[in-house]
Write a protein that holds these residues in place. Structure first.
Motif, short mmCIF file in Angstrom:
data_model
loop_
_atom_site.label_atom_id
_atom_site.label_comp_id
_atom_site.label_asym_id
_atom_site.label_seq_id
_atom_site.Cartn_x
_atom_site.Cartn_y
_atom_site.Cartn_z
N GLY A 14 0.81 -1.22 0.00
CA GLY A 14 0.00 0.00 0.00
C GLY A 14 0.83 1.26 0.00
N LEU B 39 -6.59 -4.19 6.40
CA LEU B 39 -7.36 -2.95 6.26
C LEU B 39 -6.45 -1.72 6.31
CD1 LEU B 39 -10.59 -3.75 8.30
CD2 LEU B 39 -10.32 -3.63 5.82
N THR C 181 -5.12 -1.40 2.90
CA THR C 181 -6.16 -0.85 2.03
C THR C 181 -6.23 0.67 2.18
OG1 THR C 181 -7.43 -2.90 2.31
CG2 THR C 181 -8.59 -1.01 1.39
N SER D 119 -6.29 -2.23 -7.21
CA SER D 119 -5.67 -2.92 -6.07
C SER D 119 -6.51 -2.85 -4.81
CB SER D 119 -4.28 -2.33 -5.79
OG SER D 119 -3.41 -2.54 -6.88
N ILE D 120 -7.34 -1.80 -4.70
CA ILE D 120 -8.13 -1.63 -3.47
C ILE D 120 -9.17 -2.73 -3.31
CG2 ILE D 120 -9.73 -0.09 -2.25
CD1 ILE D 120 -8.18 2.25 -3.51
N ILE E 198 -7.36 -6.39 -2.98
CA ILE E 198 -6.79 -6.84 -1.71
C ILE E 198 -7.88 -7.43 -0.80
CG2 ILE E 198 -7.01 -4.67 -0.41
CD1 ILE E 198 -4.23 -5.20 0.72
N LEU E 199 -9.13 -6.97 -1.00
CA LEU E 199 -10.25 -7.48 -0.20
C LEU E 199 -10.82 -8.79 -0.78
CD1 LEU E 199 -12.11 -4.10 0.47
CD2 LEU E 199 -10.38 -5.24 1.88
N CYS F 35 -7.54 1.59 8.90
CA CYS F 35 -7.80 1.92 7.50
C CYS F 35 -7.90 3.44 7.32
CB CYS F 35 -9.09 1.24 7.04
SG CYS F 35 -9.48 1.50 5.29
#
Length: 293
Positions: free
Chosen positions: A22, A87, A90, A239-240, A243-244, A266
């Motif tokens: 990140g 998180l 993120t 990517s946001i 990653i989840l 986060c």
């Protein structure tokens, strides 16, 4: 000697940024005022080898120290606080988005840029739907193809330094290689030669990536600055959600405490990255004004 320690400290900060998913090492390089010179030294290493290598070596040594310093904190954070840590990653990624889009809008926008933007988004998100992607085996029984993939992963990880705003370690996390690489470092005392071989191949990928991607970035930013900027935005934005969608996130513990801490981290990560990129922008503007005068 003073310049050596200054560049060493700069490299250490860049190394810390490189290993944290990140956070972009390239952004830190911009902040420290060495990005342009760094890319030039990497892409033109053979043109003036002695001068460029004297500049690069203390940064490389510092980056290695920075990465080593962050290894155990990240290893244990992902082991014992997986959801809050993910998180946080993120948030760190989300905080960089306003600056990236602002820079791209300044360069302009054409309908063709939609393609340059959407393809990276689709690729990064689509990767998460590849079956068994997160099941990465770096053990002694690793398939032969896995050794070649290690070099490719190393090259992707080098994006953390070469491309501002893009986190190579986050791409590794999405591909499922981040935790296995951390585990391999820890296992080097128990199975030295295999672990050393795995890390050596990964390091080769890093080196190849530094030089090849640096040259590509220099070419694309010179020839297609607008489209390249929108493509970078696509990688970061994709990517946001990606990653989840990882197996690491799905296997996290979802209870009230973890969720609460994760949301706070986060938000903290987003604010921290936004503040960092805003500071980089203000510092760059001041430097431009000084150079104009």
């Amino acid at each position: 000697m003073k310049d050596f320690f200054k560049l060493f400290a700069t490299g250490a900060l860049i190394g810390i940024a490189m290993i944290i998913p990140g956070v972009s090492g390239g952004t830190l390089a911009v902040l420290m005022g060495v990005y342009d010179r760094l890319i030039g030294a990497i892409s033109d290493l053979r043109r003036d080898f002695k001068k460029n290598i004297v500049f690069l070596l203390p940064i490389i040594f510092g980056a290695v120290v920075g990465i080593a310093a962050m290894y155990f904190p990240l290893y244990y954070a992902l082991k014992y606080a997986k959801l809050p840590t993910i998180l946080l990653f993120t948030g760190l990624m989300a905080g960089s988005m306003p600056k990236l889009f602002k820079d791209s809008i300044k360069r302009g926008f054409k309908p063709t840029d939609i393609v340059a933007f959407l393809i990276p988004v689709a690729v990064v998100v689509g990767i998460c739907f590849i079956p068994s992607l997160g099941d990465v085996n770096l053990g002694a029984d690793m398939p032969v193809g896995g050794y070649f993939l290690l070099i490719i992963m190393g090259a992707l990880a080098s994006c953390a330094l070469v491309v501002p705003g893009v986190s190579g370690s986050l791409l590794m996390f999405i591909f499922g290689y981040y935790q296995p690489i951390l585990d391999t470092v820890r296992a080097i005392f128990g199975n030295f030669w295999h672990s050393f071989g795995v890390l050596a191949l990964f390091a080769i990928g890093l080196i190849v990536g530094f030089f090849s991607i640096a040259k590509l970035m220099k070419f694309f930013m010179n020839k297609f600055p607008r489209g390249t900027g929108w493509a970078i935005n696509g990688f970061v934005l994709g990517s946001i959600p990606a990653i989840l969608l990882t197996d690491e996130f799905a296997s996290s513990t979802f209870d009230a405490l973890n969720i609460s801490i994760g949301v706070i981290l986060c938000l903290f990560g987003a604010i921290a990255t936004y503040a960092l990129t805003a500071y980089v922008e203000s510092k760059t503007k001041k430097q431009d004004i000084i150079e104009e005068n």
